[in-house]
Design a protein around this motif. Structure first.
Motif, PDB file in Angstrom:
ATOM      1  N   VAL A   1       0.843  -1.196   0.000  1.00 15.87           N
ATOM      2  CA  VAL A   1       0.000   0.000   0.000  1.00 15.87           C
ATOM      3  C   VAL A   1       0.878   1.246   0.000  1.00 15.87           C
ATOM      4  CG1 VAL A   1      -1.739   1.315   1.280  1.00 15.87           C
ATOM      5  CG2 VAL A   1      -1.880  -1.181   1.181  1.00 15.87           C
ATOM      6  N   ASN A   2       0.477   2.213  -0.825  1.00 11.13           N
ATOM      7  CA  ASN A   2       1.151   3.505  -0.872  1.00 11.13           C
ATOM      8  C   ASN A   2       0.114   4.610  -0.747  1.00 11.13           C
ATOM      9  OD1 ASN A   2       1.850   5.864  -3.140  1.00 11.13           O
ATOM     10  ND2 ASN A   2       3.538   5.390  -1.772  1.00 11.13           N
ATOM     11  N   CYS A   3       0.468   5.645  -0.003  1.00 17.14           N
ATOM     12  CA  CYS A   3      -0.392   6.828   0.111  1.00 17.14           C
ATOM     13  C   CYS A   3       0.422   8.020  -0.374  1.00 17.14           C
ATOM     14  CB  CYS A   3      -0.853   7.029   1.552  1.00 17.14           C
ATOM     15  SG  CYS A   3      -1.967   8.439   1.755  1.00 17.14           S
TER      16      CYS A   3
ATOM     17  N   TRP B   1       6.218   2.044   0.144  1.00 12.95           N
ATOM     18  CA  TRP B   1       5.197   1.013   0.012  1.00 12.95           C
ATOM     19  C   TRP B   1       5.316   0.061   1.205  1.00 12.95           C
ATOM     20  CZ3 TRP B   1       1.656   0.545  -4.065  1.00 12.95           C
ATOM     21  CH2 TRP B   1       1.829   1.459  -5.108  1.00 12.95           C
ATOM     22  N   HIS B   2       4.201  -0.206   1.856  1.00 20.91           N
ATOM     23  CA  HIS B   2       4.214  -1.045   3.051  1.00 20.91           C
ATOM     24  C   HIS B   2       3.306  -2.256   2.854  1.00 20.91           C
ATOM     25  CE1 HIS B   2       6.253   1.834   5.901  1.00 20.91           C
ATOM     26  NE2 HIS B   2       5.984   2.612   4.877  1.00 20.91           N
ATOM     27  N   PRO B   3       3.761  -3.450   3.322  1.00 17.48           N
ATOM     28  CA  PRO B   3       2.951  -4.663   3.152  1.00 17.48           C
ATOM     29  C   PRO B   3       1.895  -4.822   4.240  1.00 17.48           C
ATOM     30  CG  PRO B   3       5.066  -5.213   4.148  1.00 17.48           C
ATOM     31  CD  PRO B   3       5.082  -3.726   3.919  1.00 17.48           C
TER      32      PRO B   3
ATOM     33  N   ILE C   1      -7.942  -4.378   4.567  1.00 18.22           N
ATOM     34  CA  ILE C   1      -6.736  -4.505   5.386  1.00 18.22           C
ATOM     35  C   ILE C   1      -6.984  -3.808   6.719  1.00 18.22           C
ATOM     36  CG2 ILE C   1      -5.084  -4.677   3.479  1.00 18.22           C
ATOM     37  CD1 ILE C   1      -4.530  -1.683   3.801  1.00 18.22           C
ATOM     38  N   HIS C   2      -6.254  -4.252   7.736  1.00 19.45           N
ATOM     39  CA  HIS C   2      -6.276  -3.607   9.049  1.00 19.45           C
ATOM     40  C   HIS C   2      -4.871  -3.055   9.312  1.00 19.45           C
ATOM     41  CE1 HIS C   2     -10.061  -5.675   9.425  1.00 19.45           C
ATOM     42  NE2 HIS C   2     -10.274  -5.184  10.647  1.00 19.45           N
TER      43      HIS C   2
ATOM     44  N   GLU D   1      -2.856   3.766  -3.279  1.00 13.58           N
ATOM     45  CA  GLU D   1      -2.433   2.924  -4.392  1.00 13.58           C
ATOM     46  C   GLU D   1      -2.098   1.537  -3.847  1.00 13.58           C
ATOM     47  OE1 GLU D   1       0.812   4.902  -6.279  1.00 13.58           O
ATOM     48  OE2 GLU D   1      -0.460   6.469  -7.172  1.00 13.58           O
ATOM     49  N   VAL D   2      -2.445   0.508  -4.612  1.00 11.71           N
ATOM     50  CA  VAL D   2      -2.302  -0.879  -4.161  1.00 11.71           C
ATOM     51  C   VAL D   2      -1.544  -1.692  -5.197  1.00 11.71           C
ATOM     52  CG1 VAL D   2      -3.575  -3.015  -3.700  1.00 11.71           C
ATOM     53  CG2 VAL D   2      -4.349  -0.870  -2.690  1.00 11.71           C
TER      54      VAL D   2
END
Length: 564
Positions: free
Chosen positions: A327-329, A337-339, A353-354, A380-381
């Motif tokens: 995920v990106n903001c 980007w973080h999983p 997602i949580h 963004e995913v």
């Protein structure tokens, strides 16, 4: 124990093969440079340090070729889900991708250290040979650049007694790129330490992308040709076995031995890293393309303990249980980007997602959604990507262990089970699910209370109460909470969660739990799945080994751990 042994020895065989290739490449290169006539005169100046430097360089190239493959997530997902040969034991090796990535990185560090130390000796030998006035072969070879004209004449890169090692290091392609590569490697390795990843993920994320500089530097590192060998033509005219001892007569007109001619070694690094580099570039292009597809956020929920739930839609998105996304903001960071593990089920018409506040990026993201007015932040995913949890329904008995927010992959699994029972799915192989959720604070249980309550009702209505056995453990509690729970222990529902299953205080006694499961399913294959810390992983892995039977026809425990 039988299946555990097979998996263990297959992993050992894989690592032994990798280590064996490293040893073979090192020894082969070492002997080549130590014995080859082409480097006879180079060894006169450098001695054994030449072979040490070149052998470690060969292994550096080999491991640099491998380092990117374990992080090509689309490739791993393809192998996990598509290739027919990636099943059971072979497929499980894919789950160790990050472990192998780290081992390869350690090997690169080892050979980098050997390479640097060897070259420090090389430069010292070059400097001494250039300053020598004893008329030895090494000193004569070091002055060839002054006696002969042309590119092929010189052997010693330090071409005058006044030239320093530092000058050669920072003015030559090989020296300068070597310094840059070393600095890049040190930064990447130190920032990848576990405590930095956990506390300063952004530092790890940005610093790790210095690998681009590392690979560019590695590709051009050998183009300077500082380490040189005798040309084939010169070998035929003045072979060192015939001419080395008469080096004082090389200038004589009637001598059959002429000054040897030298050439830089052809650069090899780019040949090793080209294919995996192209594969990784293709991987990044694919991930960029997918990340640009529009994501619609359909629901935002703020849970207790600073946990944000996002429900989203994306055209063409297809998932399996236990998978994860990146995920990106852009409003927080264009590059980070973080999983996050998907908490929705494949049967649902959205994916979710949580996100728990655990660092600057997640805190900023939660704050951005808390402040939302008319417009919510754009997300963004990229993904989804496969994990070990995809295999959960391949086991007759599954043990799911989640620690804190590590419950997320199992939320997806439990939701999918609920839908399968709703639609009377007769293809479900799983016969019993054991679910353990370990939390520090009571508020965390509220994240999936409704899901567990729905599963309780569903199992009761279908007469399958024994299908789902779940235990909730609270590790962070005080005397007030414990006393309150004790006073209300006789009530039908738990005072902390509202569920029929009572919350336990402390941590599970894993020996007792595994013993009970082994006795209840004496001839079953049990899959143990963990999303949690490494200390817990060691305990569960040990229990899987201890309680698996030596007889392959009896109970077997398979340990699986989530890795991102």
């Amino acid at each position: 124990m039988g299946n555990w042994v097979v998996n263990h020895w297959f992993s050992v065989l894989f690592l032994a093969t990798w280590l064996g290739l490293n040893v073979f490449l090192f020894v082969h290169a070492f002997l080549s440079y130590e014995k080859a006539d082409k480097y006879y005169y180079t060894r006169e100046i450098l001695g054994l340090a030449l072979a040490w430097a070149r052998a470690s360089a060969r292994c550096l190239n080999f491991n640099s070729m491998l380092i990117l493959l374990p992080v090509c997530r689309n490739l791993l997902s393809f192998l996990r889900g598509t290739c027919s040969f990636c099943r059971c034991t072979l497929r499980k090796q894919l789950d160790h991708n990050l472990t192998f990535h780290k081992l390869v990185a350690y090997m690169i560090c080892l050979h980098t250290a050997i390479h640097i130390i060897a070259h420090l000796f090389n430069f010292e030998h070059y400097s001494r040979s250039q300053q020598a006035t004893d008329g030895s072969l090494a000193s004569i070879l070091s002055t060839l650049s002054h006696q002969e004209k042309g590119e092929g004449s010189w052997l010693n890169p330090i071409q005058s007694p006044n030239m320093t090692v530092e000058y050669v290091t920072f003015t030559s392609i090989a020296g300068l790129t070597g310094v840059i590569i070393t600095i890049a490697l040190v930064l990447m390795v130190t920032s990848a330490m576990e405590f930095i990843q956990r506390s300063y993920f952004e530092v790890f994320w940005y610093t790790h992308h210095i690998f681009i500089i590392y690979f560019i530097g590695l590709g051009i590192h050998g183009t300077g040709g500082i380490v040189r060998g005798q040309t084939e033509e010169s070998l035929n005219e003045s072979h060192p076995h015939r001419c080395a001892e008469s080096f004082k007569h090389w200038d004589d007109h009637d001598s059959h031995c002429k000054h040897p001619q030298f050439e830089g070694l052809p650069t090899e690094s780019w040949k090793w890293i080209l294919a995996p580099g192209v594969l990784y570039i293709f991987e990044r292009i694919l991930r960029f393309y997918r990340s640009q597809q529009k994501v619609v956020i359909t629901k935002v929920v703020m849970h207790p303990s600073k946990v944000l739930e996002l429900q989203m839609n994306k055209r063409g998105f297809s998932m399996k249980v236990g998978q994860y996304i990146f995920v990106n903001c852009p409003s927080i960071s264009y590059l980070e980007w973080h999983p996050f593990t998907l908490t929705s089920a494949p049967e649902e018409d959205f994916f979710s997602i949580h996100i728990r506040a655990a660092g600057d990026w997640t805190e900023n993201l939660i704050r951005a959604f808390e402040r939302q007015q008319s417009q919510i932040p754009r997300i963004e995913v990229d993904g989804p990507f496969g994990t070990v949890s995809e295999d959960v329904f391949q086991y007759e008995v599954a043990v799911l262990v989640g620690a804190g927010i590590g419950v997320t992959p199992f939320a997806s699994i439990l939701k999918s089970i609920w839908y399968k029972f709703q639609h009377a799915d007769h293809n479900l192989k799983a016969q019993t699910i054991y679910f353990y959720w370990i939390c520090r604070e009571t508020g965390a249980f509220a994240w999936f209370n409704d899901l567990l309550a729905s599963l309780e009702r569903e199992m009761e209505e279908l007469g399958k109460v024994d299908f789902l056995n779940y235990r909730l453990f609270l590790t962070g509690w005080d005397s007030n909470i414990a006393g309150h729970a004790a006073l209300n222990f006789d009530k039908a529902t738990d005072i902390l969660t509202g569920l029929k299953q009572k919350t336990s205080f402390g941590r599970p006694m894993w020996d007792n739990e595994f013993s009970t499961i082994a006795n209840a399913h004496p001839r079953s294959v049990v899959g143990v799945f963990l999303c949690g810390p490494q200390t817990l992983a060691k305990s569960l892995s040990k229990c899987c080994h201890q309680y698996s039977s030596l007889d392959p026809r009896k109970v077997q425990f398979y340990f699986n751990k989530e890795n991102f």
